[in-house]
Design a protein around this motif. Sequence first.
Motif, PDB file in Angstrom:
ATOM      1  N   LEU A   1       0.828  -1.205   0.000  1.00 52.11           N
ATOM      2  CA  LEU A   1       0.000   0.000   0.000  1.00 52.11           C
ATOM      3  C   LEU A   1       0.864   1.258   0.000  1.00 52.11           C
ATOM      4  O   LEU A   1       0.545   2.248  -0.688  1.00 52.11           O
ATOM      5  CB  LEU A   1      -0.933  -0.001   1.217  1.00 52.11           C
ATOM      6  N   TYR A   2       1.974   1.214   0.717  1.00 52.95           N
ATOM      7  CA  TYR A   2       2.877   2.360   0.765  1.00 52.95           C
ATOM      8  C   TYR A   2       3.559   2.577  -0.584  1.00 52.95           C
ATOM      9  O   TYR A   2       3.586   3.690  -1.124  1.00 52.95           O
ATOM     10  CB  TYR A   2       3.918   2.155   1.866  1.00 52.95           C
ATOM     11  N   GLN A   3       4.117   1.496  -1.154  1.00 52.15           N
ATOM     12  CA  GLN A   3       4.825   1.627  -2.420  1.00 52.15           C
ATOM     13  C   GLN A   3       3.877   1.974  -3.569  1.00 52.15           C
ATOM     14  O   GLN A   3       4.279   2.659  -4.519  1.00 52.15           O
ATOM     15  CB  GLN A   3       5.576   0.331  -2.738  1.00 52.15           C
ATOM     16  N   ALA A   4       2.650   1.517  -3.492  1.00 48.67           N
ATOM     17  CA  ALA A   4       1.688   1.796  -4.560  1.00 48.67           C
ATOM     18  C   ALA A   4       1.415   3.286  -4.696  1.00 48.67           C
ATOM     19  O   ALA A   4       1.114   3.778  -5.785  1.00 48.67           O
ATOM     20  CB  ALA A   4       0.380   1.052  -4.291  1.00 48.67           C
ATOM     21  N   LYS A   5       1.524   4.001  -3.594  1.00 44.87           N
ATOM     22  CA  LYS A   5       1.270   5.449  -3.623  1.00 44.87           C
ATOM     23  C   LYS A   5       2.413   6.220  -4.280  1.00 44.87           C
ATOM     24  O   LYS A   5       2.189   7.252  -4.914  1.00 44.87           O
ATOM     25  CB  LYS A   5       1.075   5.969  -2.196  1.00 44.87           C
ATOM     26  N   SER A   6       3.622   5.709  -4.130  1.00 41.75           N
ATOM     27  CA  SER A   6       4.795   6.487  -4.553  1.00 41.75           C
ATOM     28  C   SER A   6       5.343   6.108  -5.926  1.00 41.75           C
ATOM     29  O   SER A   6       6.160   6.833  -6.485  1.00 41.75           O
ATOM     30  CB  SER A   6       5.906   6.341  -3.507  1.00 41.75           C
ATOM     31  N   THR A   7       4.913   4.989  -6.495  1.00 45.52           N
ATOM     32  CA  THR A   7       5.449   4.584  -7.791  1.00 45.52           C
ATOM     33  C   THR A   7       4.956   5.516  -8.889  1.00 45.52           C
ATOM     34  O   THR A   7       3.810   5.995  -8.845  1.00 45.52           O
ATOM     35  CB  THR A   7       5.054   3.124  -8.115  1.00 45.52           C
ATOM     36  N   PRO A   8       5.778   5.825  -9.888  1.00 45.98           N
ATOM     37  CA  PRO A   8       5.379   6.760 -10.956  1.00 45.98           C
ATOM     38  C   PRO A   8       4.124   6.336 -11.713  1.00 45.98           C
ATOM     39  O   PRO A   8       3.364   7.192 -12.170  1.00 45.98           O
ATOM     40  CB  PRO A   8       6.610   6.779 -11.875  1.00 45.98           C
ATOM     41  N   ARG A   9       3.886   5.048 -11.848  1.00 45.36           N
ATOM     42  CA  ARG A   9       2.700   4.565 -12.565  1.00 45.36           C
ATOM     43  C   ARG A   9       1.591   4.197 -11.583  1.00 45.36           C
ATOM     44  O   ARG A   9       0.871   3.211 -11.746  1.00 45.36           O
ATOM     45  CB  ARG A   9       3.080   3.356 -13.433  1.00 45.36           C
ATOM     46  N   ASN A  10       1.428   5.034 -10.545  1.00 46.27           N
ATOM     47  CA  ASN A  10       0.463   4.695  -9.500  1.00 46.27           C
ATOM     48  C   ASN A  10      -0.979   4.731  -9.982  1.00 46.27           C
ATOM     49  O   ASN A  10      -1.858   4.139  -9.366  1.00 46.27           O
ATOM     50  CB  ASN A  10       0.639   5.580  -8.254  1.00 46.27           C
ATOM     51  N   ASP A  11      -1.243   5.398 -11.107  1.00 49.93           N
ATOM     52  CA  ASP A  11      -2.606   5.393 -11.636  1.00 49.93           C
ATOM     53  C   ASP A  11      -3.010   3.988 -12.075  1.00 49.93           C
ATOM     54  O   ASP A  11      -4.152   3.551 -11.849  1.00 49.93           O
ATOM     55  CB  ASP A  11      -2.742   6.381 -12.798  1.00 49.93           C
ATOM     56  N   ILE A  12      -2.060   3.263 -12.680  1.00 41.60           N
ATOM     57  CA  ILE A  12      -2.324   1.883 -13.096  1.00 41.60           C
ATOM     58  C   ILE A  12      -2.280   0.951 -11.897  1.00 41.60           C
ATOM     59  O   ILE A  12      -3.126   0.066 -11.743  1.00 41.60           O
ATOM     60  CB  ILE A  12      -1.297   1.428 -14.150  1.00 41.60           C
ATOM     61  N   VAL A  13      -1.307   1.160 -11.020  1.00 42.11           N
ATOM     62  CA  VAL A  13      -1.145   0.298  -9.853  1.00 42.11           C
ATOM     63  C   VAL A  13      -2.386   0.333  -8.968  1.00 42.11           C
ATOM     64  O   VAL A  13      -2.844  -0.705  -8.464  1.00 42.11           O
ATOM     65  CB  VAL A  13       0.104   0.694  -9.051  1.00 42.11           C
ATOM     66  N   LYS A  14      -2.954   1.513  -8.779  1.00 44.66           N
ATOM     67  CA  LYS A  14      -4.153   1.625  -7.935  1.00 44.66           C
ATOM     68  C   LYS A  14      -5.306   0.796  -8.494  1.00 44.66           C
ATOM     69  O   LYS A  14      -6.078   0.200  -7.753  1.00 44.66           O
ATOM     70  CB  LYS A  14      -4.563   3.090  -7.809  1.00 44.66           C
ATOM     71  N   LYS A  15      -5.422   0.761  -9.808  1.00 46.09           N
ATOM     72  CA  LYS A  15      -6.497  -0.015 -10.427  1.00 46.09           C
ATOM     73  C   LYS A  15      -6.274  -1.510 -10.266  1.00 46.09           C
ATOM     74  O   LYS A  15      -7.220  -2.286 -10.144  1.00 46.09           O
ATOM     75  CB  LYS A  15      -6.602   0.336 -11.917  1.00 46.09           C
TER      76      LYS A  15
END
Length: 426
Positions: free
Chosen positions: A283-297
């Motif tokens: 959950l922490y890394q998902a917020k900070s990764t550059p492609r977080n728009d895709i990761v969140k989905k």
Amino acid sequence: MLYKHLKDVTDDEKKKIFSRGGELANVEDKVSVILDEIHNHGDEALKKYTKQFDNAEIENIEVSRQEIDEAFYNVDEAFIKHLETAAYNIRKYHESQLPAQKWMSETLPGIELGQKVTPLKNIGAYVPGGSASYPSTALMTVIPAKVAGVENVSVCTPPRYDGTVHPITLASARIAGADHIYRLGGVQAIGALAYGTSSVKKVDKIVGPGNVFVTTAKMQVRNRVEIDFPAGPSEVLIIADESADAKMAASDIVAQLEHDPNAVSILITTSKSLAEKVNQEVLYQAKSTPRNDIVKKSLKNVVILIADTVDSCIEFSDEFAPEHLEIMVYDDEYVLNRIENAGSIFVGNYSPVAAGDYASGTNHVLPTSGYAKIYSGLNVNHFIKYSSIQKISKEGLENIKDTIISISEEEGLYAHSDSVKTRFDE
């Protein structure tokens, strides 16, 4: 995200896990229409659909040698060296897969049996592209074919809006040894390779990853050409115990999630403490990764399970048959030796999937969606065929004469029997 003990997973939850993020859209009818038009109208249809789907008008479908060379020399020299390093490692690994070109062995007096290996002549490699560049896929699809001895490797990759192909894709295809490069993507690329047109050389087999349209097109042209295997969204499954590093495991989960919203990441572990740490870290890394728009989905496709034993982890993994399997346990040899179904296996905390994706040398074109139960990842054997050989003397044939005659006559194939008998007529 699904986070719970393995024994508490419901049948519905398990069904969802094994569906890999849900069923893909049914595009068979749309794909069929496009393939039919390409079959009937060739280059005209290719240009039409390239304009429609890639918003690019193309005059020359094949990329010229001059354009390829210019792209190569315009790419940053340091990056070229990295591509060449990766290419070297990929080539060395696949060279180790090469079988003996021919072998013979005497099985009975007068009977020599053997095998001859012949590479396929024409291969098509699909490399995703367009506005993005995937040089690693060009290396992974072209190099094994060339190592196998394929005479002609044709690469298809989508053009950018201006009709050009990304220079890094061109550079990597050149390094890999591609013979032809076509500015074609999607269904139109698969159709062109399968049927052949005025501009595109027909191939014997098509390999490489792609979206649901590309995969569906590959399945529909199998009456014309062979393909490597069906492919779906990317996936990783990690088997871990308390020896695993939570941050590292979480980073590999997030790395898979950034592929697309249907990507699947699973951790199954015997350690509740590790499961909790990985859950928080993801959950922490998902917020900070550059492609977080895709990761969140794709977070909806993350599964963290706690199992009672390592054997339960192995059993679950083999049933799932992951594209990528990571093993992060004390006794990794025990797990490795028992695993049966996995596209590519990564052993230890310092063996991330990214290593195999880019530079270690193994191939990243792998079966997904459970197909690792029956298919191997892309390798040299995808590009060769085997012919059996028998060299039999009169003495040798006499040793098996009665067996041939008996079985052939039992099947009612008396001419087969006579073909042996006539060789011993006085």
